[in-house]
Scaffold this motif. Structure first.
Motif, mmCIF file in Angstrom:
data_model
loop_
_atom_site.group_PDB
_atom_site.id
_atom_site.type_symbol
_atom_site.label_atom_id
_atom_site.label_comp_id
_atom_site.label_asym_id
_atom_site.label_seq_id
_atom_site.Cartn_x
_atom_site.Cartn_y
_atom_site.Cartn_z
ATOM 1 N N SER A 93 0.829 -1.201 0.000
ATOM 2 C CA SER A 93 0.000 0.000 0.000
ATOM 3 C C SER A 93 0.864 1.252 0.000
ATOM 4 O O SER A 93 2.082 1.195 0.156
ATOM 5 C CB SER A 93 -0.947 0.008 1.207
ATOM 6 O OG SER A 93 -0.205 0.058 2.401
ATOM 7 N N GLN A 94 0.204 2.412 -0.140
ATOM 8 C CA GLN A 94 0.951 3.664 -0.275
ATOM 9 C C GLN A 94 1.457 4.209 1.036
ATOM 10 O O GLN A 94 2.309 5.097 1.041
ATOM 11 C CB GLN A 94 0.085 4.707 -0.964
ATOM 12 C CG GLN A 94 -1.164 5.092 -0.209
ATOM 13 C CD GLN A 94 -1.980 6.134 -0.957
ATOM 14 O OE1 GLN A 94 -1.584 7.288 -1.040
ATOM 15 N NE2 GLN A 94 -3.101 5.734 -1.517
ATOM 16 N N ASP A 95 0.960 3.737 2.177
ATOM 17 C CA ASP A 95 1.366 4.277 3.478
ATOM 18 C C ASP A 95 2.033 3.190 4.300
ATOM 19 O O ASP A 95 1.359 2.421 4.990
ATOM 20 C CB ASP A 95 0.145 4.827 4.217
ATOM 21 C CG ASP A 95 0.544 5.541 5.513
ATOM 22 O OD1 ASP A 95 1.738 5.539 5.856
ATOM 23 O OD2 ASP A 95 -0.352 6.106 6.173
ATOM 24 N N PRO A 96 3.369 3.079 4.253
ATOM 25 C CA PRO A 96 4.047 2.016 4.995
ATOM 26 C C PRO A 96 3.863 2.129 6.500
ATOM 27 O O PRO A 96 3.857 1.121 7.203
ATOM 28 C CB PRO A 96 5.515 2.176 4.588
ATOM 29 C CG PRO A 96 5.641 3.596 4.153
ATOM 30 C CD PRO A 96 4.319 3.942 3.532
ATOM 31 N N SER A 97 3.698 3.346 7.018
ATOM 32 C CA SER A 97 3.511 3.515 8.463
ATOM 33 C C SER A 97 2.212 2.859 8.926
ATOM 34 O O SER A 97 2.144 2.316 10.038
ATOM 35 C CB SER A 97 3.505 5.006 8.820
ATOM 36 O OG SER A 97 4.763 5.590 8.540
ATOM 37 N N ALA A 98 1.177 2.921 8.085
ATOM 38 C CA ALA A 98 -0.095 2.292 8.440
ATOM 39 C C ALA A 98 -0.050 0.783 8.254
ATOM 40 O O ALA A 98 -0.862 0.058 8.833
ATOM 41 C CB ALA A 98 -1.222 2.882 7.602
ATOM 42 N N SER A 99 0.894 0.297 7.450
ATOM 43 C CA SER A 99 0.989 -1.135 7.181
ATOM 44 C C SER A 99 1.772 -1.876 8.249
ATOM 45 O O SER A 99 1.657 -3.104 8.353
ATOM 46 C CB SER A 99 1.645 -1.365 5.814
ATOM 47 O OG SER A 99 0.905 -0.751 4.782
ATOM 48 N N LEU A 100 2.587 -1.160 9.008
ATOM 49 C CA LEU A 100 3.444 -1.789 10.018
ATOM 50 C C LEU A 100 2.907 -1.520 11.418
ATOM 51 O O LEU A 100 2.483 -0.404 11.722
ATOM 52 C CB LEU A 100 4.882 -1.270 9.900
ATOM 53 C CG LEU A 100 5.603 -1.606 8.589
ATOM 54 C CD1 LEU A 100 6.925 -0.857 8.506
ATOM 55 C CD2 LEU A 100 5.839 -3.112 8.485
ATOM 56 N N ASP A 101 2.948 -2.525 12.278
ATOM 57 C CA ASP A 101 2.528 -2.387 13.671
ATOM 58 C C ASP A 101 3.640 -1.667 14.436
ATOM 59 O O ASP A 101 4.775 -2.161 14.489
ATOM 60 C CB ASP A 101 2.279 -3.767 14.281
ATOM 61 C CG ASP A 101 1.621 -3.704 15.649
ATOM 62 O OD1 ASP A 101 1.972 -2.789 16.432
ATOM 63 O OD2 ASP A 101 0.786 -4.566 15.952
ATOM 64 N N PRO A 102 3.349 -0.500 15.010
ATOM 65 C CA PRO A 102 4.419 0.272 15.671
ATOM 66 C C PRO A 102 4.969 -0.389 16.932
ATOM 67 O O PRO A 102 6.018 0.034 17.432
ATOM 68 C CB PRO A 102 3.726 1.605 16.011
ATOM 69 C CG PRO A 102 2.276 1.259 16.114
ATOM 70 C CD PRO A 102 2.047 0.185 15.087
ATOM 71 N N THR A 103 4.304 -1.419 17.444
ATOM 72 C CA THR A 103 4.726 -2.036 18.708
ATOM 73 C C THR A 103 5.583 -3.283 18.520
ATOM 74 O O THR A 103 6.047 -3.866 19.502
ATOM 75 C CB THR A 103 3.504 -2.405 19.558
ATOM 76 O OG1 THR A 103 2.726 -3.400 18.875
ATOM 77 C CG2 THR A 103 2.641 -1.170 19.824
ATOM 78 N N PHE A 104 5.797 -3.694 17.256
ATOM 79 C CA PHE A 104 6.571 -4.906 17.000
ATOM 80 C C PHE A 104 7.786 -4.591 16.132
ATOM 81 O O PHE A 104 7.753 -3.692 15.294
ATOM 82 C CB PHE A 104 5.716 -5.969 16.299
ATOM 83 C CG PHE A 104 4.718 -6.634 17.200
ATOM 84 C CD1 PHE A 104 5.051 -7.780 17.904
ATOM 85 C CD2 PHE A 104 3.452 -6.109 17.345
ATOM 86 C CE1 PHE A 104 4.133 -8.389 18.736
ATOM 87 C CE2 PHE A 104 2.523 -6.716 18.170
ATOM 88 C CZ PHE A 104 2.869 -7.866 18.878
ATOM 89 N N ALA A 105 8.848 -5.368 16.333
ATOM 90 C CA ALA A 105 10.046 -5.230 15.517
ATOM 91 C C ALA A 105 9.709 -5.509 14.054
ATOM 92 O O ALA A 105 8.881 -6.377 13.746
ATOM 93 C CB ALA A 105 11.117 -6.201 15.998
ATOM 94 N N VAL A 106 10.373 -4.777 13.158
ATOM 95 C CA VAL A 106 10.073 -4.936 11.738
ATOM 96 C C VAL A 106 10.394 -6.350 11.261
ATOM 97 O O VAL A 106 9.649 -6.942 10.476
ATOM 98 C CB VAL A 106 10.814 -3.886 10.885
ATOM 99 C CG1 VAL A 106 10.338 -2.485 11.207
ATOM 100 C CG2 VAL A 106 12.311 -4.000 11.046
#
Length: 326
Positions: A93-106
Protein backbone atom coordinates in the motif's frame (compact mmCIF):
# COMPACT_ATOMS: atom_id res chain seq x y z
CA UNK A 1 -0.61 -15.07 -14.21
CA UNK A 2 -3.37 -12.58 -13.37
CA UNK A 3 -6.30 -12.28 -15.74
CA UNK A 4 -9.15 -9.86 -15.02
CA UNK A 5 -12.16 -10.43 -17.28
CA UNK A 6 -15.13 -8.03 -17.42
CA UNK A 7 -14.89 -7.26 -13.70
CA UNK A 8 -17.62 -5.04 -12.28
CA UNK A 9 -17.83 -3.75 -8.72
CA UNK A 10 -20.89 -2.09 -7.20
CA UNK A 11 -20.57 -0.58 -3.73
CA UNK A 12 -23.61 0.30 -1.59
CA UNK A 13 -24.02 3.90 -0.43
CA UNK A 14 -26.67 5.74 1.57
CA UNK A 15 -30.25 5.92 0.35
CA UNK A 16 -30.23 2.45 -1.16
CA UNK A 17 -28.06 3.59 -4.05
CA UNK A 18 -25.04 1.89 -5.59
CA UNK A 19 -21.74 3.23 -6.93
CA UNK A 20 -20.51 1.37 -10.00
CA UNK A 21 -16.86 1.84 -9.02
CA UNK A 22 -15.58 -0.60 -11.66
CA UNK A 23 -17.55 -1.04 -14.85
CA UNK A 24 -16.37 -3.98 -16.92
CA UNK A 25 -12.54 -4.01 -16.75
CA UNK A 26 -10.46 -6.54 -18.66
CA UNK A 27 -6.67 -6.66 -18.34
CA UNK A 28 -3.84 -9.06 -17.54
CA UNK A 29 -0.47 -9.17 -15.79
CA UNK A 30 2.14 -11.67 -16.96
CA UNK A 31 5.14 -13.24 -15.26
CA UNK A 32 7.92 -10.73 -14.65
CA UNK A 33 5.79 -7.92 -16.06
CA UNK A 34 4.89 -4.56 -14.52
CA UNK A 35 1.56 -3.16 -15.70
CA UNK A 36 0.77 0.43 -14.75
CA UNK A 37 -2.86 1.25 -13.94
CA UNK A 38 -3.28 5.03 -14.20
CA UNK A 39 -6.02 7.63 -13.99
CA UNK A 40 -7.34 10.45 -11.86
CA UNK A 41 -8.41 9.96 -8.24
CA UNK A 42 -11.87 8.44 -8.08
CA UNK A 43 -11.53 6.44 -11.30
CA UNK A 44 -11.68 3.05 -9.54
CA UNK A 45 -8.02 2.01 -9.58
CA UNK A 46 -7.76 1.08 -5.90
CA UNK A 47 -11.21 -0.54 -5.96
CA UNK A 48 -10.03 -2.81 -8.76
CA UNK A 49 -6.98 -3.69 -6.67
CA UNK A 50 -9.29 -4.44 -3.74
CA UNK A 51 -11.37 -6.71 -5.96
CA UNK A 52 -8.28 -8.70 -6.88
CA UNK A 53 -7.19 -8.94 -3.23
CA UNK A 54 -10.67 -9.80 -1.93
CA UNK A 55 -10.72 -6.63 0.14
CA UNK A 56 -13.88 -4.84 -1.00
CA UNK A 57 -16.20 -2.95 1.39
CA UNK A 58 -18.90 -5.00 3.09
CA UNK A 59 -21.97 -5.54 0.92
CA UNK A 60 -20.16 -4.93 -2.37
CA UNK A 61 -21.20 -6.83 -5.50
CA UNK A 62 -18.49 -8.33 -7.68
CA UNK A 63 -19.02 -9.93 -11.08
CA UNK A 64 -16.73 -11.13 -13.83
CA UNK A 65 -13.63 -13.27 -13.38
CA UNK A 66 -10.40 -12.73 -11.44
CA UNK A 67 -8.10 -15.57 -12.46
CA UNK A 68 -4.77 -16.18 -10.69
CA UNK A 69 -2.74 -18.84 -12.48
CA UNK A 70 -6.03 -20.06 -13.95
CA UNK A 71 -7.86 -20.22 -10.61
CA UNK A 72 -10.97 -18.07 -10.23
CA UNK A 73 -10.62 -16.13 -6.97
CA UNK A 74 -14.14 -14.79 -7.02
CA UNK A 75 -15.71 -17.94 -5.59
CA UNK A 76 -13.29 -18.41 -2.69
CA UNK A 77 -14.49 -18.50 0.90
CA UNK A 78 -13.03 -16.01 3.40
CA UNK A 79 -10.70 -18.69 4.77
CA UNK A 80 -9.57 -19.78 1.31
CA UNK A 81 -8.87 -16.15 0.38
CA UNK A 82 -6.88 -15.69 3.58
CA UNK A 83 -4.58 -18.53 2.47
CA UNK A 84 -4.18 -17.00 -0.99
CA UNK A 85 -3.70 -13.42 0.22
CA UNK A 86 -0.09 -12.88 1.29
CA UNK A 87 0.96 -16.18 -0.25
CA UNK A 88 -0.03 -16.30 -3.93
CA UNK A 89 -0.91 -12.62 -4.24
CA UNK A 90 0.30 -9.76 -2.06
CA UNK A 91 -0.32 -6.05 -1.52
CA UNK A 92 1.99 -3.08 -1.04
CA UNK A 93 0.00 0.00 0.00
CA UNK A 94 0.95 3.66 -0.28
CA UNK A 95 1.37 4.28 3.48
CA UNK A 96 4.05 2.02 5.00
CA UNK A 97 3.51 3.51 8.46
CA UNK A 98 -0.09 2.29 8.44
CA UNK A 99 0.99 -1.13 7.18
CA UNK A 100 3.44 -1.79 10.02
CA UNK A 101 2.53 -2.39 13.67
CA UNK A 102 4.42 0.27 15.67
CA UNK A 103 4.73 -2.04 18.71
CA UNK A 104 6.57 -4.91 17.00
CA UNK A 105 10.05 -5.23 15.52
CA UNK A 106 10.07 -4.94 11.74
CA UNK A 107 11.87 -8.24 11.32
CA UNK A 108 9.31 -10.04 13.45
CA UNK A 109 6.53 -8.66 11.23
CA UNK A 110 8.23 -10.04 8.12
CA UNK A 111 8.77 -13.38 9.88
CA UNK A 112 5.11 -13.45 10.89
CA UNK A 113 4.09 -13.09 7.25
CA UNK A 114 6.17 -16.19 6.52
CA UNK A 115 4.89 -18.30 9.42
CA UNK A 116 1.27 -17.47 8.59
CA UNK A 117 1.64 -19.48 5.39
CA UNK A 118 4.49 -21.89 6.02
CA UNK A 119 4.99 -24.63 8.60
CA UNK A 120 8.43 -23.55 9.82
CA UNK A 121 9.97 -22.65 13.16
CA UNK A 122 10.82 -19.23 14.53
CA UNK A 123 14.53 -19.55 13.84
CA UNK A 124 14.07 -20.52 10.20
CA UNK A 125 11.50 -17.75 9.75
CA UNK A 126 13.92 -15.24 11.24
CA UNK A 127 16.68 -16.33 8.86
CA UNK A 128 14.32 -16.01 5.89
CA UNK A 129 13.18 -12.57 7.11
CA UNK A 130 16.78 -11.36 7.37
CA UNK A 131 17.42 -12.59 3.81
CA UNK A 132 14.37 -10.67 2.58
CA UNK A 133 15.38 -7.48 4.38
CA UNK A 134 18.80 -7.77 2.78
CA UNK A 135 17.23 -8.38 -0.65
CA UNK A 136 15.21 -5.15 -0.45
CA UNK A 137 18.26 -3.11 0.56
CA UNK A 138 17.99 -2.78 4.36
CA UNK A 139 21.58 -2.25 5.57
CA UNK A 140 22.86 -4.67 8.23
CA UNK A 141 19.50 -6.52 8.34
CA UNK A 142 20.56 -8.85 11.16
CA UNK A 143 21.10 -5.89 13.48
CA UNK A 144 18.04 -3.98 12.26
CA UNK A 145 15.74 -7.00 12.61
CA UNK A 146 14.73 -6.06 16.16
CA UNK A 147 14.23 -2.34 15.51
CA UNK A 148 10.67 -0.92 15.71
CA UNK A 149 9.26 0.90 12.66
CA UNK A 150 9.81 4.40 14.09
CA UNK A 151 13.57 3.90 13.74
CA UNK A 152 13.22 3.60 9.96
CA UNK A 153 12.79 6.34 7.37
CA UNK A 154 9.74 6.35 5.10
CA UNK A 155 11.69 4.75 2.28
CA UNK A 156 13.11 2.05 4.54
CA UNK A 157 9.63 1.31 5.94
CA UNK A 158 8.37 0.84 2.40
CA UNK A 159 11.23 -1.59 1.76
CA UNK A 160 10.16 -3.57 4.85
CA UNK A 161 6.56 -3.68 3.58
CA UNK A 162 7.81 -4.94 0.20
CA UNK A 163 9.90 -7.60 1.99
CA UNK A 164 6.80 -8.79 3.89
CA UNK A 165 4.77 -8.83 0.66
CA UNK A 166 7.43 -10.96 -1.05
CA UNK A 167 7.88 -13.26 1.94
CA UNK A 168 6.12 -16.22 0.33
CA UNK A 169 7.15 -15.68 -3.30
CA UNK A 170 3.76 -14.48 -4.59
CA UNK A 171 2.90 -14.83 -8.25
CA UNK A 172 1.44 -11.31 -8.34
CA UNK A 173 2.09 -8.14 -6.37
CA UNK A 174 -0.49 -5.34 -6.22
CA UNK A 175 1.43 -2.10 -5.57
CA UNK A 176 -1.09 0.66 -4.76
CA UNK A 177 0.66 4.05 -5.01
CA UNK A 178 3.78 2.61 -3.30
CA UNK A 179 5.88 5.77 -3.74
CA UNK A 180 3.32 8.56 -3.18
CA UNK A 181 4.59 9.59 0.27
CA UNK A 182 8.29 9.40 -0.65
CA UNK A 183 10.65 12.05 -1.97
CA UNK A 184 11.88 11.69 -5.54
CA UNK A 185 15.23 10.13 -4.61
CA UNK A 186 13.69 7.42 -2.43
CA UNK A 187 10.92 6.97 -5.00
CA UNK A 188 13.51 6.16 -7.66
CA UNK A 189 15.13 3.61 -5.34
CA UNK A 190 11.82 1.86 -4.63
CA UNK A 191 10.91 1.75 -8.32
CA UNK A 192 14.33 0.32 -9.17
CA UNK A 193 13.79 -2.28 -6.44
CA UNK A 194 10.42 -3.32 -7.90
CA UNK A 195 11.89 -3.59 -11.41
CA UNK A 196 14.82 -5.64 -10.12
CA UNK A 197 12.57 -7.97 -8.14
CA UNK A 198 10.39 -8.75 -11.15
CA UNK A 199 13.47 -9.64 -13.16
CA UNK A 200 14.93 -11.85 -10.41
CA UNK A 201 11.76 -13.55 -9.15
CA UNK A 202 9.34 -13.46 -12.08
CA UNK A 203 6.67 -11.83 -9.93
CA UNK A 204 4.08 -9.90 -11.94
CA UNK A 205 3.22 -6.43 -10.65
CA UNK A 206 0.06 -4.36 -11.05
CA UNK A 207 1.30 -0.86 -10.24
CA UNK A 208 -1.56 1.49 -9.36
CA UNK A 209 -0.53 5.13 -9.73
CA UNK A 210 -1.58 8.56 -10.97
CA UNK A 211 2.01 9.40 -11.93
CA UNK A 212 2.79 8.88 -15.60
CA UNK A 213 6.47 9.53 -14.88
CA UNK A 214 6.51 6.44 -12.66
CA UNK A 215 4.89 4.41 -15.44
CA UNK A 216 7.48 5.61 -17.94
CA UNK A 217 10.33 4.55 -15.63
CA UNK A 218 9.39 0.98 -14.78
CA UNK A 219 6.27 -0.34 -16.53
CA UNK A 220 6.08 -2.64 -19.54
CA UNK A 221 2.43 -1.97 -20.30
CA UNK A 222 -0.10 0.66 -19.26
CA UNK A 223 -3.87 0.57 -18.70
CA UNK A 224 -5.60 3.96 -18.54
CA UNK A 225 -8.70 3.98 -16.34
CA UNK A 226 -11.46 6.55 -16.37
CA UNK A 227 -14.73 6.51 -14.41
CA UNK A 228 -14.43 2.82 -13.62
CA UNK A 229 -13.48 1.69 -17.12
CA UNK A 230 -10.20 1.00 -18.90
CA UNK A 231 -10.31 3.28 -21.95
CA UNK A 232 -6.91 2.41 -23.41
CA UNK A 233 -4.16 -0.12 -22.85
CA UNK A 234 -1.00 -1.16 -24.61
CA UNK A 235 2.76 -1.10 -24.29
CA UNK A 236 4.19 1.97 -22.60
CA UNK A 237 6.16 2.76 -25.74
CA UNK A 238 3.10 2.67 -28.01
CA UNK A 239 0.70 4.52 -25.74
CA UNK A 240 3.14 7.28 -24.82
CA UNK A 241 4.25 7.75 -28.45
CA UNK A 242 0.75 7.77 -29.95
CA UNK A 243 -2.15 7.85 -27.46
CA UNK A 244 -5.42 6.96 -29.17
CA UNK A 245 -7.98 7.94 -26.54
CA UNK A 246 -8.62 11.66 -25.88
CA UNK A 247 -8.40 11.05 -22.12
CA UNK A 248 -4.98 9.40 -22.43
CA UNK A 249 -3.81 12.28 -24.57
CA UNK A 250 -5.18 14.82 -22.08
CA UNK A 251 -3.33 13.10 -19.22
CA UNK A 252 -0.07 13.16 -21.15
CA UNK A 253 -0.58 16.78 -22.23
CA UNK A 254 -1.16 17.86 -18.63
CA UNK A 255 2.29 16.63 -17.57
CA UNK A 256 4.97 19.33 -17.23
CA UNK A 257 7.24 19.26 -20.30
CA UNK A 258 9.93 21.37 -21.91
CA UNK A 259 7.65 22.63 -24.72
CA UNK A 260 5.12 24.12 -22.28
CA UNK A 261 5.41 27.86 -21.79
CA UNK A 262 5.31 29.31 -18.29
CA UNK A 263 1.73 29.35 -16.99
CA UNK A 264 0.49 27.45 -20.02
CA UNK A 265 0.11 23.92 -18.61
CA UNK A 266 -3.01 22.26 -20.09
CA UNK A 267 -5.62 20.93 -17.70
CA UNK A 268 -8.58 18.56 -18.07
CA UNK A 269 -11.68 20.63 -17.39
CA UNK A 270 -14.61 19.21 -15.45
CA UNK A 271 -14.86 16.32 -13.01
CA UNK A 272 -15.07 12.54 -13.09
CA UNK A 273 -18.82 11.74 -13.42
CA UNK A 274 -20.94 10.61 -10.50
CA UNK A 275 -20.78 6.82 -10.60
CA UNK A 276 -24.03 6.40 -8.70
CA UNK A 277 -25.60 7.36 -12.03
CA UNK A 278 -22.96 6.85 -14.74
CA UNK A 279 -23.63 8.59 -18.05
CA UNK A 280 -24.77 6.61 -21.05
CA UNK A 281 -22.26 6.23 -23.83
CA UNK A 282 -18.68 7.39 -23.43
CA UNK A 283 -18.06 8.43 -19.84
CA UNK A 284 -15.45 10.98 -20.91
CA UNK A 285 -17.74 12.72 -23.40
CA UNK A 286 -18.67 15.66 -21.12
CA UNK A 287 -14.98 16.61 -20.77
CA UNK A 288 -13.78 15.71 -24.27
CA UNK A 289 -12.83 18.44 -26.73
CA UNK A 290 -13.58 16.06 -29.62
CA UNK A 291 -17.03 14.90 -28.49
CA UNK A 292 -19.25 13.72 -31.36
CA UNK A 293 -22.86 12.60 -31.83
CA UNK A 294 -21.79 8.95 -31.73
CA UNK A 295 -20.38 9.44 -28.22
CA UNK A 296 -23.88 9.14 -26.76
CA UNK A 297 -23.54 5.39 -27.38
CA UNK A 298 -20.97 3.17 -25.66
CA UNK A 299 -17.83 3.09 -27.83
CA UNK A 300 -16.53 -0.21 -29.17
CA UNK A 301 -13.32 -1.69 -27.81
CA UNK A 302 -10.94 -1.86 -30.76
CA UNK A 303 -7.64 -3.74 -31.01
CA UNK A 304 -4.71 -1.49 -31.83
CA UNK A 305 -1.05 -1.81 -32.69
CA UNK A 306 1.02 -4.22 -30.63
CA UNK A 307 -1.98 -5.98 -29.12
CA UNK A 308 -3.33 -2.89 -27.37
CA UNK A 309 -6.95 -1.77 -27.02
CA UNK A 310 -8.85 1.49 -27.06
CA UNK A 311 -12.51 2.32 -26.41
CA UNK A 312 -13.27 5.41 -28.48
CA UNK A 313 -15.36 6.20 -31.56
CA UNK A 314 -12.69 8.56 -32.85
CA UNK A 315 -9.55 6.49 -32.22
CA UNK A 316 -8.67 6.41 -35.92
CA UNK A 317 -9.32 10.15 -36.37
CA UNK A 318 -6.84 11.50 -33.83
CA UNK A 319 -3.81 13.21 -35.36
CA UNK A 320 -0.36 11.79 -34.60
CA UNK A 321 1.30 13.22 -31.51
CA UNK A 322 4.16 14.67 -33.55
CA UNK A 323 1.73 16.72 -35.67
CA UNK A 324 -0.17 17.95 -32.61
CA UNK A 325 2.99 19.06 -30.79
CA UNK A 326 4.47 20.88 -33.79
Amino acid sequence: MLQIDDVRVRIPVTGGRWVEAVGGVTLSVGSGEIVGLVGESGCGKSTLGGAVMGLLPSGSQLSGQVLLDGRDLRGLTAEEYRRVRGNDIALVSQDPSASLDPTFAVGAQVAEAIRNHRDIGRREARERAVELLRAVGIPDPGARYSDPPHRFSGGMKQRVVIAAALANDPSVLIADEPTTALDVTIQAQILHLLRDLTVRTGTGVLLITHDLGVVAQVCDRIAVMYAGQVVEQGTVRDVFADPLHPYTRALLDSQPAAHHQSGDLPVILGQVPDLTDPPAGCRFAARCARVHDRCTAAPPVVETRGGGRVACWLHDALPPVAQEAS
